[in-house]
Write a protein that holds these residues in place. Structure first.
Motif: not given
Length: 181
Positions: A53-74
């Motif tokens: 799975f790859l999630g892309i967005d132009t907003d770096e703050h949202l990407i950091e939040a997505a990484k945090s929200t999904n830190s359990d998904l390898f």
């Protein structure tokens, strides 16, 4: 129930009901364009556990939040990237492209270009799965898809009956299309 868990639950039900039955064969690669907080990653990877799975967005703050929200998904990755540029999709074709709630009424976002690029990187037989909140947006997206000719087969629009379960969950309408060539 947290916002994340509420979105994940509702998306899991919508993906199971409206995406999984449309898939023929295995799913190896899923991209979510404009992924925001990335709430769709976990339900998609539960349905398609072998997928990347790859999630892309132009907003770096949202990407950091997505990484945090999904830190359990390898098998989930999130990157700052601009889908208006075809190079943002990498070179390997995608099995599923997810576009949740593109604000097609904002011309500066160039959603037409994003949707066209999403179709270009979809493999033959791949699915583009688009959700929207209003009938007007649904019409705009359907008109755009219809204008692309014989390249895709658009399934009838679905009213998402999982969308009104609190937490402001949206994604009221689902548009699915399969790439034919």
């Amino acid at each position: 129930l947290s916002t994340r868990d509420g979105y994940r639950r509702n998306l899991a039900e919508a993906f199971k009901a409206f995406l999984k039955p449309a898939i023929n064969g295995s799913v190896e690669r899923i991209i979510s364009v404009g992924c925001g907080f990335g709430y769709e990653a976990q339900p998609l990877l539960r349905l398609f556990p072998e997928a990347q799975f790859l999630g892309i967005d132009t907003d770096e703050h949202l990407i950091e939040a997505a990484k945090s929200t999904n830190s359990d998904l390898f098998s989930a990755d999130f990157q700052v990237s601009d889908a208006r540029k075809l190079s943002s999709f990498n070179k390997t074709p995608w099995d599923i492209v997810i576009l949740r709630n593109p604000n097609v009424l904002r011309p500066e976002a160039k959603w037409n270009t994003i949707i066209e690029n999403s179709l270009k990187v979809l493999r033959k037989g791949g699915i583009i799965f688009i959700t929207t909140d209003t009938i007007h947006e649904m019409g705009e997206i359907t008109d755009l898809l219809n204008s692309l000719g014989d390249e895709i087969e658009i399934q009838p629009t679905i009213e998402n009956n999982f969308s009104n379960r609190g937490l402001g969950f949206q994604d009221h309408f689902i548009i699915r299309a399969t790439k034919k060539i």
